[in-house]
Write an enzyme that holds these catalytic residues in place. Sequence first.
Site, PDB file in Angstrom:
ATOM      1  N   SER A 155     -19.425  -4.226  -3.153  1.00 32.77           N
ATOM      2  CA  SER A 155     -18.855  -5.023  -2.072  1.00 32.77           C
ATOM      3  C   SER A 155     -19.980  -5.894  -1.523  1.00 32.77           C
ATOM      4  O   SER A 155     -21.166  -5.605  -1.757  1.00 32.77           O
ATOM      5  CB  SER A 155     -18.372  -4.063  -0.984  1.00 32.77           C
ATOM      6  N   TYR A 184     -18.928   3.700   4.398  1.00 33.51           N
ATOM      7  CA  TYR A 184     -18.583   2.683   3.389  1.00 33.51           C
ATOM      8  C   TYR A 184     -19.838   1.905   2.977  1.00 33.51           C
ATOM      9  O   TYR A 184     -20.139   1.745   1.790  1.00 33.51           O
ATOM     10  CB  TYR A 184     -17.523   1.745   3.983  1.00 33.51           C
TER      11      TYR A 184
HETATM   12  N1  LIG Z   1     -10.129  -5.327  -0.718  1.00 34.80           N
HETATM   13  C1  LIG Z   1     -11.341  -5.763  -0.391  1.00 34.80           C
HETATM   14  O1  LIG Z   1     -11.522  -6.629   0.454  1.00 34.80           O
HETATM   15  C2  LIG Z   1     -12.557  -5.209  -1.069  1.00 34.80           C
HETATM   16  C3  LIG Z   1     -13.765  -5.920  -0.945  1.00 34.80           C
HETATM   17  C4  LIG Z   1     -14.900  -5.429  -1.555  1.00 34.80           C
HETATM   18  C5  LIG Z   1     -14.829  -4.250  -2.275  1.00 34.80           C
HETATM   19  N2  LIG Z   1     -13.651  -3.588  -2.381  1.00 34.80           N
HETATM   20  C6  LIG Z   1     -13.636  -2.357  -3.153  1.00 34.80           C
HETATM   21  O2  LIG Z   1     -12.714  -2.458  -4.203  1.00 34.80           O
HETATM   22  C7  LIG Z   1     -12.228  -1.160  -4.539  1.00 34.80           C
HETATM   23  C8  LIG Z   1     -10.714  -1.198  -4.616  1.00 34.80           C
HETATM   24  O3  LIG Z   1     -10.197  -1.540  -3.343  1.00 34.80           O
HETATM   25  P1  LIG Z   1      -8.766  -2.232  -3.133  1.00 34.80           P
HETATM   26  O4  LIG Z   1      -8.952  -3.210  -2.051  1.00 34.80           O
HETATM   27  O5  LIG Z   1      -8.187  -2.650  -4.427  1.00 34.80           O
HETATM   28  O6  LIG Z   1      -7.976  -0.995  -2.481  1.00 34.80           O
HETATM   29  P2  LIG Z   1      -6.569  -0.336  -2.798  1.00 34.80           P
HETATM   30  O7  LIG Z   1      -6.303   0.563  -1.640  1.00 34.80           O
HETATM   31  O8  LIG Z   1      -5.554  -1.362  -3.166  1.00 34.80           O
HETATM   32  O9  LIG Z   1      -6.888   0.532  -4.090  1.00 34.80           O
HETATM   33  C9  LIG Z   1      -7.734   1.658  -4.047  1.00 34.80           C
HETATM   34  C10 LIG Z   1      -7.205   2.682  -5.030  1.00 34.80           C
HETATM   35  O10 LIG Z   1      -8.069   3.839  -4.979  1.00 34.80           O
HETATM   36  C11 LIG Z   1      -7.238   4.988  -5.050  1.00 34.80           C
HETATM   37  N3  LIG Z   1      -7.879   6.168  -4.493  1.00 34.80           N
HETATM   38  C12 LIG Z   1      -8.164   6.403  -3.179  1.00 34.80           C
HETATM   39  N4  LIG Z   1      -8.648   7.639  -3.025  1.00 34.80           N
HETATM   40  C13 LIG Z   1      -8.687   8.199  -4.278  1.00 34.80           C
HETATM   41  C14 LIG Z   1      -9.092   9.479  -4.762  1.00 34.80           C
HETATM   42  N5  LIG Z   1      -9.554  10.449  -3.936  1.00 34.80           N
HETATM   43  N6  LIG Z   1      -9.012   9.715  -6.081  1.00 34.80           N
HETATM   44  C15 LIG Z   1      -8.528   8.771  -6.922  1.00 34.80           C
HETATM   45  N7  LIG Z   1      -8.122   7.537  -6.516  1.00 34.80           N
HETATM   46  C16 LIG Z   1      -8.201   7.279  -5.200  1.00 34.80           C
HETATM   47  C17 LIG Z   1      -6.008   4.593  -4.237  1.00 34.80           C
HETATM   48  O11 LIG Z   1      -4.910   5.446  -4.492  1.00 34.80           O
HETATM   49  C18 LIG Z   1      -5.787   3.162  -4.668  1.00 34.80           C
HETATM   50  O12 LIG Z   1      -4.928   3.065  -5.790  1.00 34.80           O
HETATM   51  C19 LIG Z   1     -12.795  -0.206  -3.483  1.00 34.80           C
HETATM   52  O13 LIG Z   1     -13.933   0.453  -3.993  1.00 34.80           O
HETATM   53  C20 LIG Z   1     -13.187  -1.141  -2.351  1.00 34.80           C
HETATM   54  O14 LIG Z   1     -14.218  -0.616  -1.581  1.00 34.80           O
HETATM   55  C21 LIG Z   1     -12.512  -4.047  -1.794  1.00 34.80           C
END
Ligand SMILES: NC(=O)c1ccc[n+]([C@@H]2O[C@H](COP(=O)([O-])OP(=O)(O)OC[C@H]3O[C@@H](n4cnc5c(N)ncnc54)[C@H](O)[C@@H]3O)[C@@H](O)[C@H]2O)c1
Length: 250
Positions: A132, A145
Site C-alpha cells: 500500500s 495496518y
Molecule cells: N482498497 C484500497 O484502497 C487498498 C489500497 C492499498 C492496498 N490495499 C490492499 O489490497 C488488499 C486487498 O484489499 P481490497 O481493497 O481488495 O479489500 P476487499 O475487502 O475487497 O478484499 C479483501 C479480501 O481479503 C479476504 N480476507 C479477509 N480476512 C481474511 C482471512 N482471515 N483469511 C482469508 N481471507 C481473508 C476478504 O474476505 C476479502 O475477500 C489488502 O491487503 C489491502 O490492504 C487496498
Amino acid sequence: MTRTALITGGSSGIGKACAEALQQQGMNVAIVDINDQGDEVAKNLNGLFVKADLSKREDCKRAVETTVKAFGSLDILINNAGFQHINPIPDFPEDVWDKMIALMLTAPFLLTKYAWENLKKSGHGRIINIGSAHSLTASPYKAAYVTAKHGLLGLMRTAALEGGEFGITCNTVAPAYVRTPLVEAQIKDQARTRGISEADVEEKVFLENVAVKKLLEPQDVANYVAYLASEEAWGITGATATIDLGWTSR
Ligand SMILES: NC(=O)c1ccc[n+]([C@@H]2O[C@H](COP(=O)([O-])OP(=O)(O)OC[C@H]3O[C@@H](n4cnc5c(N)ncnc54)[C@H](O)[C@@H]3O)[C@@H](O)[C@H]2O)c1
C-alpha cells in the site's frame, strides 16, 4: 506448461481482479479466502476455491498443499488478503492488532515459506505482495495496518535476495486508495462520523494527499500485477511498485 497462481483474498476487490487478469493470461488460479463468495469467483474462472482463515498457520499450509495437489505446480503467489481497522493507539484493540499482523504479515511469510520449493521448481517463480502507499508512509489511527504494510517490504527484500539464484522474484505493489468493498465501507463510515457527504469524504479525505485526484480501480492494480507475474518481468525484484497517484512524492 500452464502456470498456477494462488491469490489470497481473491473473493473480492483487488484479489478478484488479479485472479481474473491472471486467468486471462492462461493461468490456473486458486482463490484462497475466508469468504464463500470465492467459490463463485473460482467457478467463473475454472479455478479452485480454498476456504481458509489465513490468520491461522494450519490454513496457510493447507492452502498451498491443496493448490499444488489440484494443479501439480505453484508458480505465482499473490499475498493480497487484508482488512482495515481505524482507532487511535491508546484505544486500538489488542486482538485486532494480533489478527491484522497474523493475516497481513505472518501469513505472507508462511505462504512464501510453504510455497518456496514449488516456486523454485517453476524456474520463474513470482511472489507479489499487495502492499500500500501505507508501506511507505503512515496515517494516524492505522497502527497495525501501517506496521504490517511496512513489514512486507522487509520480507520482500529478503525473499528477493534469497530467490534470485532460483529465478524467483519478489515485489510489492503499493497502491493508493482503490475503489473496493474495503474502501467503500470506509467512505460510508467516515461520511457518517464526520457528518459530510460521501463525495466530500472521497475528495477531502481519501484524495487529499494525491496529485491525481481519482480513486484507482482494482483493474489498475491487477494490470501491474499481471505484468510482474509475466516471464518478461524476470529482472524486476525487490521493487516497491507504487501506483499511488503521486501520494509518496510529497
Ligand atoms: N482498497 C484500497 O484502497 C487498498 C489500497 C492499498 C492496498 N490495499 C490492499 O489490497 C488488499 C486487498 O484489499 P481490497 O481493497 O481488495 O479489500 P476487499 O475487502 O475487497 O478484499 C479483501 C479480501 O481479503 C479476504 N480476507 C479477509 N480476512 C481474511 C482471512 N482471515 N483469511 C482469508 N481471507 C481473508 C476478504 O474476505 C476479502 O475477500 C489488502 O491487503 C489491502 O490492504 C487496498
